[in-house]
Write an enzyme that holds these catalytic residues in place. Structure first.
Site, PDB file in Angstrom:
ATOM      1  CB  CYS A   1      12.502  59.388  20.068  1.00  0.00           C
ATOM      2  SG  CYS A   1      11.295  58.195  19.438  1.00  0.00           S
TER       3      CYS A   1
ATOM      4  N   GLY B   1      16.713  59.084  15.650  1.00  0.00           N
ATOM      5  CA  GLY B   1      15.439  58.831  14.995  1.00  0.00           C
ATOM      6  C   GLY B   1      15.400  59.440  13.618  1.00  0.00           C
TER       7      GLY B   1
ATOM      8  CG  ASN C   1      14.100  58.714  23.966  1.00  0.00           C
ATOM      9  OD1 ASN C   1      13.881  57.777  23.210  1.00  0.00           O
ATOM     10  ND2 ASN C   1      15.249  58.857  24.620  1.00  0.00           N
ATOM     11  N   GLY C   2      11.249  56.845  24.625  1.00  0.00           N
ATOM     12  CA  GLY C   2      11.169  55.666  25.470  1.00  0.00           C
ATOM     13  C   GLY C   2      10.002  54.790  25.105  1.00  0.00           C
TER      14      GLY C   2
ATOM     15  CE1 TYR D   1      24.243  51.363  15.690  1.00  0.00           C
ATOM     16  CE2 TYR D   1      22.104  51.796  16.697  1.00  0.00           C
ATOM     17  CZ  TYR D   1      22.899  51.703  15.568  1.00  0.00           C
ATOM     18  OH  TYR D   1      22.376  51.963  14.341  1.00  0.00           O
TER      19      TYR D   1
END
Length: 506
Positions: free
Chosen positions: A2, A28, A101-102, A257
């Protein structure tokens, strides 16, 4: 994976939050949300979809205030319900808006604690809501209406002690300020920036430094693993290390990436790290594929382009753009099966046939996960007239599930799981397949910041930095994912049976 953004300013922040979130859209694409604070009230807009589709002028006009947080979501557990769009909110204590985020690796145990001991209700299946309620419960011990920095840091310290996994967090506490913190291993990134305005200093946190650049904030530094940052509504900045034994081990897949090439994470240029990956992989191709009759190097857009160009330079071969990516295709929000993924590749990429006809081509991609995309692209290259198609991956073989926020939870979906390189090559029908060595990948990224001694590399080597991941845990994650996929499939079937002509229209 995210993207999160938070700003404490002296002027309305809605536009800056929107712009920052748009720059982080790659992190996201399933849901987006912004929550601001004005005159003691939260203003929230969130929904499924891209940032540009979720927010319209009428929404932006309602997002008043000089403090706010934002989030763009990529689901990692099979659910794309709008109920799990962030930011989340709890009204006690104070009123807290929260974005994360995670992924937490002990979410099941924590959920039980939140419900039975803290007596707090969890309304979704998201571990982010669990994390929010644990943080809120720790703040419950504060006595006054104004929270002190010491109380904030004490709460974050306890959060670190209770939870495990990967997390970068930003939260707004109404009437007080904004707090941001990062997991003690620094797996997920978080950058801190500042901007001088006519009314004083403004501060911003974001998942990547590029979001700071986009809205005119100057990058100060990365939030350290285990560190908490607290910024009052008046613009006072406080920081403190809240973890007992922090370890700096950022996720290496950010550099392979996820992150944008123009970002800097933990002192590392993402672009430079990818150029280094190209040099390392090019050298390996020189050593091991001296007999291969490669005519041209062609990247698979877009993450691998920097890697491929450097491979071409290293091999002294032509570099060509052989595929055109359709940037305006309508999104396929849920692609649970192989058939849908195959169709999606054909819609998103188109080959320039003149670059393939009669040539032996080396295709370069950032990684190979399920292998579906790689096989389809190789097929497209052959259909375009390529004589031979070789394939190079800038990352090593992905053999293990990811439990820290990347959607790779089931080993049986990974093409490299339990297979040798020759078998993988046969499955994707390449004339040759080569992967980056893990030591070379680590060296390529560390070259930009030698101070980082280790990286989170579990998808390649199965070593989980938090130390709490075993086969029992992985089986449970896989089972949960399968159940959610079945539930989502049933919901879509039920929805398709509804007579839309009898539904009320907006």
């Amino acid at each position: 994976m995210c993207g999160i953004v938070g700003i404490v300013g002296h002027a309305p922040v809605a536009q800056d939050l929107y712009d920052g979130l748009t720059v982080l859209q790659h992190r996201g694409q399933d849901a987006a949300g912004i929550m601001t604070i004005d005159n003691g009230n939260f203003h929230l807009r969130k929904d499924n979809g891209l940032v540009k589709d979720v927010f319209h002028t009428r929404h932006m006009k309602r997002l008043l205030g000089t403090t706010g947080i934002a989030h763009c979501r990529y689901p990692t557990a099979g659910s794309s319900s709008s109920a799990e769009a962030q930011p989340f909110y709890v009204n006690s204590p104070y009123g807290i808006a929260f974005a994360h985020n995670g992924n937490l690796t002990n979410a099941h145990e924590l959920r039980e604690e939140v419900v039975t001991l803290a007596r707090r209700h969890i309304n979704t299946t998201s571990d982010s809501e669990i994390l929010l309620n644990i943080f809120a419960h720790e703040l419950q011990a504060c006595h006054g209406m104004v929270v002190t920095p010491e109380e904030i840091f004490k709460a974050v310290t306890t959060v670190h002690q209770k939870i495990r996994g990967a997390y970068a967090v930003v939260a707004s506490i109404i009437g007080n300020g904004m707090v941001a913190f990062r997991d003690p291993n620094g797996i997920r990134p978080l950058a801190l920036g500042k901007r001088q305005s006519e009314l004083g200093m403004e501060y911003m946190v974001a998942s990547e430094s590029v979001a700071l650049d986009a809205v005119g904030f100057t990058f100060m530094r990365d939030v350290l693993p285990g560190e908490a940052v607290y910024i009052t509504e008046a613009g006072e900045l406080f920081t403190q290390q809240c973890a007992a034994a922090p370890v700096h081990a950022p996720c290496i897949f950010e550099f392979v990436y996820f992150a944008r090439p123009d970002s800097f994470i933990d002192g590392i240029s993402v672009y430079a790290s990818r150029v280094n990956m190209g040099t390392k992989l090019g050298d390996k191709i020189k050593r091991e594929w001296a007999d291969k009759d490669i005519d041209v190097v062609i990247p698979i857009p877009e993450t691998s382009m920097d890697v491929a160009l450097q491979i071409a330079n290293t091999l002294d071969l032509p570099y060509r753009q052989g595929f055109v990516k359709n940037r305006y295709i309508g999104r396929t929000f849920i692609m649970p099966g192989q058939k849908q993924r195959r169709q999606s590749v054909r819609r998103k990429l188109n080959a320039i046939k003149s670059e393939f006809k009669g040539k032996n081509v080396l295709l370069v991609d950032d990684s190979i996960v399920r292998g579906t995309t790689s096989g389809q692209i190789i097929e497209m290259a052959r259909e375009s007239g390529a004589k031979k198609v070789y394939f190079a991956s800038a990352a090593p073989e992905i053999r293990f599930p990811n439990v820290y926020g990347i959607d790779m939870p089931s080993p049986h979906e990974l093409i490299a799981y339990g297979r040798e390189i020759e078998q993988i090559s046969e499955l994707i029908q390449a004339d040759g397949l080569i992967f980056q060595d893990i030591d070379d990948l680590v060296d390529a990224v560390r070259l930009e910041n030698p101070a980082i001694e280790q990286f989170e590399t579990s998808v390649f080597d199965g070593k989980y930095i938090t130390g709490d991941v075993n086969q029992v845990y992985l089986d449970r994650v896989n089972n949960d994912r399968n159940e959610k996929a079945k539930s989502s499939s049933r919901s879509k079937t039920e929805l398709s049976n509804i007579d839309v002509h009898n539904m009320p229209q907006d």
